[in-house]
Design a protein around this motif. Structure first.
Motif, short mmCIF file in Angstrom:
data_model
loop_
_atom_site.label_atom_id
_atom_site.label_comp_id
_atom_site.label_asym_id
_atom_site.label_seq_id
_atom_site.Cartn_x
_atom_site.Cartn_y
_atom_site.Cartn_z
N MET A 193 13.64 -37.15 45.80
CA MET A 193 14.04 -38.38 46.48
C MET A 193 15.33 -38.88 45.85
N ARG A 194 16.27 -39.19 46.70
CA ARG A 194 17.57 -39.69 46.23
C ARG A 194 17.79 -41.11 46.76
N ILE A 195 18.11 -42.02 45.84
CA ILE A 195 18.34 -43.42 46.20
C ILE A 195 19.74 -43.83 45.77
N VAL A 196 20.44 -44.49 46.66
CA VAL A 196 21.78 -45.02 46.41
C VAL A 196 21.69 -46.53 46.29
N SER A 197 22.33 -47.10 45.27
CA SER A 197 22.50 -48.54 45.18
C SER A 197 23.99 -48.84 45.20
N PHE A 198 24.37 -49.85 46.02
CA PHE A 198 25.81 -50.10 46.20
C PHE A 198 26.05 -51.56 46.55
N ASN A 199 26.86 -52.23 45.73
CA ASN A 199 27.36 -53.55 46.09
C ASN A 199 28.63 -53.33 46.89
N LEU A 207 35.47 -47.75 47.36
CA LEU A 207 34.83 -48.34 48.54
C LEU A 207 34.64 -49.84 48.41
N SER A 208 34.74 -50.34 47.17
CA SER A 208 34.46 -51.73 46.86
C SER A 208 34.99 -51.97 45.45
N ASP A 209 34.83 -53.18 44.92
CA ASP A 209 35.12 -53.38 43.50
C ASP A 209 33.98 -52.83 42.65
N HIS A 210 32.87 -52.46 43.29
CA HIS A 210 31.76 -51.76 42.64
C HIS A 210 31.76 -50.29 43.06
N ALA A 211 31.11 -49.46 42.25
CA ALA A 211 30.91 -48.05 42.59
C ALA A 211 29.46 -47.82 42.95
N PRO A 212 29.17 -46.96 43.93
CA PRO A 212 27.78 -46.61 44.20
C PRO A 212 27.14 -45.92 43.00
N TYR A 213 25.86 -46.21 42.82
CA TYR A 213 25.08 -45.60 41.75
C TYR A 213 23.91 -44.84 42.39
N VAL A 214 23.84 -43.55 42.11
CA VAL A 214 22.90 -42.65 42.78
C VAL A 214 21.91 -42.07 41.75
N VAL A 215 20.63 -42.12 42.10
CA VAL A 215 19.60 -41.58 41.20
C VAL A 215 18.71 -40.61 41.98
N ASP A 216 18.41 -39.47 41.36
CA ASP A 216 17.47 -38.50 41.92
C ASP A 216 16.14 -38.63 41.20
N TYR A 217 15.07 -38.66 41.99
CA TYR A 217 13.71 -38.79 41.49
C TYR A 217 12.90 -37.56 41.86
N ARG A 218 12.09 -37.09 40.95
CA ARG A 218 11.16 -36.00 41.24
C ARG A 218 10.05 -36.53 42.14
N GLU A 219 9.74 -35.80 43.19
CA GLU A 219 8.70 -36.25 44.12
C GLU A 219 7.31 -36.19 43.46
#
Length: 256
Positions: A1-7, A244-256
């Motif tokens: 599972m991959r989740i992106v967080s982005f301001n 893309l913004s003054d923030h950078a996206p932060y991406v995390v991979d999770y083991r299912e």
């Protein structure tokens, strides 16, 4: 599972800069967005609705074009929750939770106190108010991923100019002590620091001067996870490019 967080600092602006083009290359399952700075009806077009994803929003009602959070997901959530019960926080569009079975994925935009004493006081009240909620979540037995801009750095490794920012909002000793308590006493896990113990990467840069070009940044964007997910953390990446913004996206991979 991959989740992106982005301001996004304005999702319409970030879209024009290519956010959804970038997102389409990430093979992500979920994206948690903060600072949409829009009302949901303004984000209805195909430009804002990538194929294969549902989208859920919590807009600010106190002031249009302010704050706002969203979750994009390939899988339909079992439930969407858009408030925590305190009007001052909820109506600023700072929280949305998607529930998938025993997993809660949250997009949260914690307030900044950088505009002055009034907002810093509000930020401190938010810290006090949400602490027992975070404790309740830990006691619930659910798994939590809290994505978002927390507007606080934790350690010296999380900010380029540590000494000169000790009296500035986001690096105040009281704020950092609060994160200390969450991470070291309550058991919440900073996914980046768990995966990159010696890392010195940043997720936000001031738009003044040459901060980004000189990498004079702050790491204030997190995916904070409940203890049961610690061993499911596989990898993470901060993406300062494309801008893309003054923030950078932060991406995390999770083991299912």
């Amino acid at each position: 599972m991959r989740i992106v967080s982005f301001n996004a600092n304005g999702l319409r602006s970030a879209t024009k800069k290519g956010f959804f083009d970038w997102f389409g290359q990430q093979d992500a399952d979920i994206a948690c967005i903060q600072e949409t700075k829009a009302q949901e009806h303004q984000l209805q077009g195909a430009d804002y609705r990538p194929a294969g994803y549902g989208a859920w929003f919590r807009d600010a009602t106190t002031k249009k074009g302010y704050s706002g959070v969203a979750i994009y997901s390939r899988r339909e959530p079992d439930e969407i929750i858009t408030g925590l019960g305190w009007e001052d926080f909820d109506e600023e569009g700072r929280f949305i939770e998607a529930r998938f079975g025993n997993l809660s994925v949250i997009s949260m935009y914690f307030p900044s106190g950088s505009s002055g004493e009034v907002r810093q006081g509000y930020k401190f009240r938010c810290m006090d108010w949400i602490t027992p909620i975070l404790e309740q979540w830990l006691a619930s037995g659910r798994d939590y991923v809290i994505c978002g801009d927390w507007n606080i750095v934790h350690t010296r490794r999380d900010i380029r100019n540590w000494t000169s920012n000790q009296k500035n909002s986001g690096c105040l000793p009281e704020e950092r002590a609060w994160l200390d308590k969450l991470f070291h006493e309550h058991g919440w896990v900073d996914s980046y620091r768990h995966l990159r113990p010696e890392g010195e990467d940043y997720t936000w840069w001031s738009q003044r001067g040459q901060a980004r070009a000189k990498n004079v940044g702050w790491r204030i964007d997190y995916q904070v996870v409940s203890p049961g997910l610690r061993d499911r953390l596989v990898d993470c990446a901060i993406h300062p490019e494309p801008k893309l913004s003054d923030h950078a996206p932060y991406v995390v991979d999770y083991r299912e």
